[in-house]
Design a protein around this motif. Structure first.
Motif, PDB file in Angstrom:
ATOM      1  N   SER A   1       1.607   8.393   1.362  1.00 15.44           N
ATOM      2  CA  SER A   1       2.268   7.796   2.525  1.00 15.44           C
ATOM      3  C   SER A   1       3.216   8.780   3.196  1.00 15.44           C
TER       4      SER A   1
ATOM      5  N   PRO B   1       3.076   6.376  -2.736  1.00 15.61           N
ATOM      6  CA  PRO B   1       4.183   6.897  -1.927  1.00 15.61           C
ATOM      7  C   PRO B   1       4.003   8.348  -1.492  1.00 15.61           C
TER       8      PRO B   1
ATOM      9  N   ALA C   1       8.730   4.835   1.309  1.00 13.42           N
ATOM     10  CA  ALA C   1       7.981   5.789   0.482  1.00 13.42           C
ATOM     11  C   ALA C   1       8.907   6.846  -0.105  1.00 13.42           C
TER      12      ALA C   1
ATOM     13  N   VAL D   1       7.337   2.806   6.791  1.00 11.59           N
ATOM     14  CA  VAL D   1       6.486   3.636   5.928  1.00 11.59           C
ATOM     15  C   VAL D   1       7.290   4.750   5.251  1.00 11.59           C
TER      16      VAL D   1
ATOM     17  N   ARG E   1       0.825  -1.208   0.000  1.00 11.06           N
ATOM     18  CA  ARG E   1       0.000   0.000   0.000  1.00 11.06           C
ATOM     19  C   ARG E   1       0.864   1.265   0.000  1.00 11.06           C
ATOM     20  N   VAL E   2       1.979   1.214   0.732  1.00  9.03           N
ATOM     21  CA  VAL E   2       2.880   2.372   0.794  1.00  9.03           C
ATOM     22  C   VAL E   2       3.463   2.679  -0.583  1.00  9.03           C
TER      23      VAL E   2
END
Length: 759
Positions: free
Chosen positions: A382, A379, A703, A699, A374-375
């Motif tokens: 995030s 990006p 990202a 995270v 998902r990150v």
């Protein structure tokens, strides 16, 4: 599998290779080093920081005068006699009888000297309801707490016979005894429980007793060796009990972490089908390198404390630096030897209910794989969400207030003696912690000096800095006088600090300052706090600059990327800022303080922000170097930058999580101690490590690197001449058919000489 030879060079790889080939020699050398260090340290003894060396400024000057004069200041005690009802006054017969009984009772113990009645010293409050009986304990002030019990019992006996008044004792000796009884075992319990907690978490992480014991064994032996080295080094730079406690904390954290990184990589390579020797050499070339880079960075950060000019900080910095260096050396030397000796036996002592999890996915974490998916899909979002959240958490730090905590701030109202402290300060503002003027003259009894002393006593009160009484004690033989001035403001350090400034800048120059040959530095708790703050404030910029610049340089040399060096610094600063914000919110404002068994005390202990910065900036590099090394390693094998990020983060997630849980657990133990300053340190460290291992590494780092893409490996041409410290990279050949885009100056782009590793 490629069976060719790939050559690896570098300190970590060579050290690991030598240790694996000469395993008994490596183990023997390590044991001999630990034993010799402990033996020599024990024989040399430890020299601790002297009071006169604790601070610079007037506090230092005053301590030096007392030390040079050979005066042993006794532990002073005070008995508060206070009417319980408004009608009773100090002039009443019943009150006088109670005071006389106290004087006789404490004198009868034979443990005290110089007992003074409030009717002689005029230590009676303005409202006439309170009076102070004062005396000194016989013998060494450092051990007075061990001899004060008979005096306390005598005072309690008088209290039982005079119910109309409150009779309570407070002073250096009684506080020492009370705190030893209540909190004396706090540190010991914390130190003893840290090792079992770390071992328990490692058992869960590895599921095998032998594998779990190795990191703890390495950390403990590193700590033991460093304790011996501290004794030797203390003859050049004095040490302290505080430095010893910090050394233990840091040593356990990094010792376990370094061993965990190494051991996990060796296991991973064996599970991938490599033989034990090859797996060990790959671990030496990869995790070993990460340990060396991380260890050197942590040492540099700890060295920042040496620039404070504060003896306690210098001791903590040097002790921490030594234990990190010892743990680092042990991790890349004796650990490979032990793993080579044990082989598959490292899996002995399997815990039945902790079955070994399958690592067919290359050691990848499902949870972090899902998060990372998902990150990397968004990006920008995030980065904005994670950075915004951390900046919001850090926001309270803008209003941070630092000061040395007063007795009631440090311990709350949990102890009766704290309530006594508050009553004394209310009746006699500043009386429990007066300013102390240490006056030295060529002739302390000279008429001009005596007149100046009398004038100082009068002006201290008339200036509004004190409400009195101002007490003067002469030491004729040494030509020294002590002047005790209760400061207006009492336990309110801001107001008391203003009173101290009046004494130093107005009263002293107009009185004692006019007599030639007279020195009159002003010390005491308020003065010490102010001098400490001033000196620490002057050290902040040099320490911050030193740590940041050298950490940046090390990251630049280790990864040969300007981008990675810059992002490393920014992310670490963000992590530190967030921990500052949590500290201020919890301990200064009291938001959610009850959740951690604390309370808002309106301030952060003075030494903590700089201490936290140095410790956290160093320790956070553990995770950063380990994760980025794995990403770069995957990049060198030919993966795209985004694939390398995914591989590096998810394959290191397990070890980073385990290491973080251990650190958080160990630091959280200190958050359970009774003193607010220790709670602040424990919570600050634990929160920062938790943030660092999750939001930053899981995270923000991926990202940001995803957004930068190939710019992650940017190194300007004019920097290509920098020393190349990247040669301990992956021992794997670049995968056939993969992208051949390799960062400039990477070891995979040229032939490196060194030790052959069969892959």
């Amino acid at each position: 599998m490629n069976n060719g030879d790939t050559r690896v060079r570098g300190l970590a790889a060579r050290a690991g290779g030598w240790s694996a080939r000469h395993r008994w020699a490596a183990v023997g050398i390590w044991v001999l080093f630990v034993v010799l260090a402990m033996g020599l340290g024990s024989a040399a003894g430890r020299v601790d920081v002297k009071d006169s060396d604790q601070l610079k400024g007037e506090t230092h000057t005053a301590a030096r005068i007392v030390e040079d004069a050979g005066i042993e200041e006794p532990a002073s005690e005070t008995v508060l006699v206070q009417a319980r009802e408004d009608g009773l006054k100090a002039t009443d017969a019943e009150f006088r009888a109670a005071v006389d009984a106290v004087v006789k009772a404490v004198e009868a113990t034979g443990k005290v000297t110089d007992v003074t009645s409030p009717y002689d010293t005029r230590t009676i409050s303005k409202d006439g309801r309170s009076a102070l009986v004062q005396f000194d304990m016989r013998g060494d002030s450092d051990t007075a707490g061990e001899r004060v019990e008979p005096v306390l019992k005598a005072v309690e006996g008088v209290q039982k016979e005079h119910g109309a008044v409150r009779i309570e004792e407070i002073g250096g000796a009684s506080m020492m005894k009370t705190f030893d009884d209540a909190f004396g075992d706090d540190f010991q319990k914390a130190e003893y429980s840290a090792v079992p907690v770390a071992l328990g978490i490692l058992l869960i992480a590895f599921g095998a007793l032998v594998a779990a014991l190795l990191p703890v064994l390495l950390a403990v032996t590193a700590i033991m060796a460093t304790m011996g080295l501290m004794g030797i080094v203390s003859h050049v730079m004095p040490m302290s009990d505080t430095a010893n406690s910090v050394m233990l904390l840091v040593g356990l954290a990094v010792g376990v972490d370094y061993c965990l990184f190494y051991l996990r990589r060796e296991r991973e390579e064996r599970e991938a089908g490599r033989d034990a020797q090859t797996a060990l050499r790959i671990a030496a070339a990869t995790s070993g390198r990460a340990i060396v880079v991380s260890g050197v960075t942590v040492c540099v950060a700890m060295a920042g404390m040496l620039f404070t000019g504060l003896a306690e900080f210098e001791a903590m910095g040097l002790a921490s630096l030594m234990v990190v260096a010892v743990a680092m050396v042990g991790s890349v030397t004796v650990l490979p030897a032990l793993l080579s000796l044990l082989g598959e036996r490292v899996e002995k002592g399997r815990i039945p209910f902790l079955r070994r999890r399958s690592r067919s996915g290359g050691g990848e974490s499902r949870f972090w794989s899902a998060v990372l998916k998902r990150v990397l899909a968004r990006p920008v979002v995030s980065v904005v969400v994670a950075a915004g959240a951390l900046l919001a958490v850090a926001a309270p730090a803008v209003g941070m207030k630092t000061q040395n905590l007063t007795l009631d701030q440090e311990f709350g109202d949990s102890l009766p003696i704290v309530q006594t402290y508050n009553r004394v300060n209310e009746a006699f503002p500043g009386g429990s912690e007066p300013a102390e003027v240490v006056v030295r003259a060529d002739d302390i009894n000279a008429p001009a000096v005596k007149a100046a002393l009398a004038d100082f006593r009068e002006r201290a009160v008339s200036s509004g800095a004190s409400r009195g009484p101002v007490e003067i004690k002469l030491h004729d033989t040494q030509n020294v006088a002590f002047v005790y001035v209760p400061l207006v403001g009492g336990s309110d350090l801001d107001k008391a600090g203003a009173s101290l400034t009046t004494l130093r800048d107005e009263v002293r120059p107009a009185t004692l300052g006019k007599v030639d040959g007279v020195e009159a530095p002003i010390t005491g708790q308020v003065a010490g706090s102010q001098d400490f703050n001033d000196q620490l404030a002057g050290a902040v910029v040099p320490v911050f600059a030193f740590v940041v610049v050298f950490a940046f340089a090390l990251m630049l040399l280790s990864f040969r990327s300007l981008t990675i060096a810059l992002t490393s610094i920014v992310l670490n600063l963000l992590s530190v800022g967030a921990s500052y914000g949590i500290l201020v919110a919890v301990f200064q404002h009291g938001w959610g303080a009850s959740l951690v068994g604390a309370e808002g005390v309106g301030a952060i202990i003075t030494w903590l922000p700089l201490f936290l910065f140095v410790i956290l900036f160093g320790l956070s590099m553990d995770y950063h170097v380990f994760v980025v090394s794995r990403i770069r390693e995957a990049r060198l094998r030919g993966r795209t930058t985004r694939d390398a990020i995914t591989h590096g983060v998810v394959t290191t997630a397990g070890v980073v999580t385990s290491a973080a849980v251990i650190m958080v657990a160990v630091f959280a133990i200190f958050g359970t101690l009774s003193m607010q300053s220790m709670k602040q340190m424990g919570v600050g460290l634990a929160a920062a490590v938790l943030i660092d291992a999750t939001i930053i590494r899981g995270v923000l780092l991926p990202a940001v690197m995803a957004l930068l893409d190939e710019r992650n490996w940017y190194l300007p041409k004019w920097l290509h001449r920098l020393p190349d410290l990247t040669h301990d990279e992956s021992a794997e050949a670049i995968a056939p058919g993969a992208s051949s885009t390799v960062p400039p100056s990477a070891p995979g782009s040229r032939d490196d000489e060194g030790e052959p590793v069969r892959v």
